[in-house]
Design a protein around this motif. Structure first.
Motif, PDB file in Angstrom:
ATOM      1  N   GLN A  64       2.646   7.212   2.471  1.00  0.00           N
ATOM      2  CA  GLN A  64       3.413   7.979   3.464  1.00  0.00           C
ATOM      3  C   GLN A  64       4.133   7.038   4.437  1.00  0.00           C
ATOM      4  N   SER A  65       3.503   5.944   4.774  1.00  0.00           N
ATOM      5  CA  SER A  65       4.143   4.949   5.633  1.00  0.00           C
ATOM      6  C   SER A  65       5.394   4.395   4.950  1.00  0.00           C
ATOM      7  N   GLN A  68       8.100   7.050   5.081  1.00  0.00           N
ATOM      8  CA  GLN A  68       8.639   7.220   6.430  1.00  0.00           C
ATOM      9  C   GLN A  68       9.459   6.021   6.897  1.00  0.00           C
ATOM     10  N   ASN A  69       9.180   4.857   6.329  1.00  0.00           N
ATOM     11  CA  ASN A  69       9.892   3.652   6.733  1.00  0.00           C
ATOM     12  C   ASN A  69      11.006   3.275   5.750  1.00  0.00           C
ATOM     13  N   TYR A 141       2.789   4.597  12.047  1.00  0.00           N
ATOM     14  CA  TYR A 141       2.253   5.736  11.277  1.00  0.00           C
ATOM     15  C   TYR A 141       0.824   5.434  10.821  1.00  0.00           C
TER      16      TYR A 141
END
Length: 183
Positions: A64-65, A68-69, A141
């Motif tokens: 997920q990091s 998101q990045n 995150y």
């Protein structure tokens, strides 16, 4: 292995498999961490031991990091696999406490000393590991998902397990390049 030999021959090992430390061996590793230098007895650390599904949970956080990045598709696909490189990952966190005599850097150093102590205790018991950081250690995150405050720091992910190959010895360094003496 005596303590001096351990310190003089220490070398990280990224090739790890099961078994991970367990029982008394794991407790020794935990106790070694709790002996790190700790000015004012602040205990500025927290550790999360990830095994089994815990490693998959950490991998999901990494994935997920990466999403998101805006990481590449290859990095997104690789992210959930990272914690699976060893049978155990210990997340080492510096938990900052505002204190007039113990600056933030010293509290982070204390948590860092705990990581080295854990790795030394693992090696002394026939295991090994590697201390990793990288972008996920600095990611807001990831820190949020671990329940950290803005003042806390992930000082590393200590991957532990049984070495799958002999750990090559590092070449000796000339200490005179790094130390000076004031007489």
């Amino acid at each position: 292995m005596d303590a001096l030999s351990l310190l003089l021959t220490r070398r990280s090992q990224p090739r790890l498999s099961a078994p991970a430390p367990a029982g008394d061996a794991l407790e020794n590793i935990k106790q070694a961490a709790l002996r790190a230098p700790d000015h004012a007895a602040l205990t500025p650390w927290e550790f999360i031991v990830c095994e089994g599904e815990g490693r998959a949970r950490l991998g999901s956080i990494f994935e997920q990091s990466a999403i998101q990045n805006d990481k590449s598709q290859k990095e997104i696909e690789r992210a959930p696999q990272l914690p699976l490189r060893a049978p155990m990952v210990i997340i080492a966190i510096a938990k900052f406490t505002d204190h007039t005599k113990v600056p933030r850097v010293e509290q982070i150093a204390s948590a860092s000393c705990a990581v080295m102590a854990m790795q030394m205790a693992a090696i002394a018991q026939g295991f090994n590991g590697i201390w990793r950081t990288g972008a996920y250690a600095q990611c807001d995150y990831v820190k949020s998902e671990l329940g950290l405050t803005d003042d806390d720091e992930v000082v590393g992910f200590l991957y532990l397990g049984t070495p799958t190959m002999d750990t090559p010895q590092a070449p000796a360094r000339d200490s005179s390049e790094y130390f000076s003496h004031w007489n």
